[in-house]
Design an enzyme around this catalytic site. Structure first.
Site, mmCIF file in Angstrom:
data_model
loop_
_atom_site.group_PDB
_atom_site.id
_atom_site.type_symbol
_atom_site.label_atom_id
_atom_site.label_comp_id
_atom_site.label_asym_id
_atom_site.label_seq_id
_atom_site.Cartn_x
_atom_site.Cartn_y
_atom_site.Cartn_z
ATOM 1 N N THR A 98 0.857 -1.182 0.000
ATOM 2 C CA THR A 98 0.000 0.000 0.000
ATOM 3 C C THR A 98 0.889 1.226 0.000
ATOM 4 O OG1 THR A 98 -1.748 -1.165 1.201
ATOM 5 C CG2 THR A 98 -1.814 1.236 1.235
ATOM 6 N N LYS A 175 -7.837 0.731 -2.701
ATOM 7 C CA LYS A 175 -7.290 0.381 -1.392
ATOM 8 C C LYS A 175 -7.426 1.546 -0.409
ATOM 9 C CE LYS A 175 -5.186 -1.751 1.907
ATOM 10 N NZ LYS A 175 -3.831 -2.318 1.850
ATOM 11 N N LYS A 243 -0.596 6.020 8.269
ATOM 12 C CA LYS A 243 0.034 6.199 6.952
ATOM 13 C C LYS A 243 -1.006 6.112 5.847
ATOM 14 C CE LYS A 243 1.247 2.922 4.458
ATOM 15 N NZ LYS A 243 1.742 1.690 3.802
#
Length: 289
Positions: A98, A175, A243
């Protein structure tokens, strides 16, 4: 078909390690590499070939999976440590970390410039360590249609289903959507538990009422069970969650997403207080103190 696919997995952290183990169990010849050798040695005991470098890992591989922390780590492995140059002609690179939209675009540009004969798939996964261990991930894949048949045995070994989202970059966008919802679910669980505490309710009573509720998904039910045991070891760490929220906010006008921006600020404070390596559910404990 599956037996002929040789897969290299680079990055054996909380997600990469169980993913590689599932490839081995599926009978796919698997070679592994990790910056720290310990996880690779453990997989070697399960039948994986252990490589000394990213370049060594990918030579002769039909499929290369990168599963590392961020875009800088992907670039380091792919360019600085020679992975991309060492890949076989026509091989598939499934970039499953990711790393957000912008870094995915930069990685795709590097692949086009340096190895146009390599097929890049942008394929992050929905799910944390527990689902990865149980082969219950959802692969959010994007990239050329001609690669779908070839990659199917690999993705089938990793997850319960694959969602094809479009051209490279669409998987990373999807995502971020997935992980924004996950962040709100984690925050909702934490604040509900903290509210119960502030109202003087016994924690076991609150947990008993929530478990089995139509509002509680299987993911949330597992998190509530871990909260009940005061178990906060990371399945999806708070720092990684932060994050991912920041990756999403970086791509949009944050004034349109004030709640997400507030959540990011709260999580940042928790990380600064030393909770970043704990699971996102540690917020339930932090909010009660």
């Amino acid at each position: 078909m599956a037996q002929t696919q040789r897969v290299a997995v680079l990055g054996l952290g909380g997600m990469g390690q169980p993913m590689a183990a599932n490839l081995i169990r599926a009978g796919l010849p698997t070679v592994v590499w990790n910056r720290r050798p310990g996880p690779a040695r453990l997989l070697g005991e399960q039948g994986a070939e252990v490589a000394d470098s990213p370049a060594d890992a990918v030579r002769g591989a039909d499929v290369v999976i990168t599963m590392v922390t961020n875009g800088d780590a992907v670039r380091s492995i792919a360019i600085d440590q020679g992975m991309l140059a060492a890949m076989a002609e026509g091989a598939i690179w499934a970039q499953m970390s990711t790393i957000g939209v912008s870094d995915t675009g930069r990685i795709a540009g590097l692949a086009r410039e340096q190895r146009p004969d390599v097929i890049l798939l942008d394929a992050p996964v929905a799910g944390s360590r527990g689902p990865a261990e149980r082969r219950q991930l959802v692969v959010l894949a994007s990239g050329p249609e001609q690669a779908r048949g070839r990659i199917a045995p690999v993705f089938d070994a990793l997850g319960q289903r694959t969602v094809w989202a479009g051209p490279v970059g669409a998987g990373s966008r999807l995502k971020l959507v997935n992980n924004m919802l996950l962040a709100f679910l984690a925050e909702g669980i934490a604040e509900a538990m903290a509210l119960g505490h502030s109202l003087g309710l016994d924690r076991a009573t609150v947990l008993g009422a929530l478990q089995g509720s139509p509002l509680v998904s299987p993911w949330a039910a597992e998190k509530l069970e871990r909260i009940g045991r005061d178990e906060y070891s990371a399945q999806y760490s708070l720092s990684l969650g932060l994050k991912d929220v920041n990756l999403a906010l970086y791509e949009v006008d944050i004034d349109r997403f004030p709640v997400a921006n507030s959540l990011a600020a709260q999580w940042q404070r928790a990380v600064e207080h030393g909770l970043g390596d704990e699971d996102v559910t540690v917020l339930a404990r932090a909010l009660q103190h």
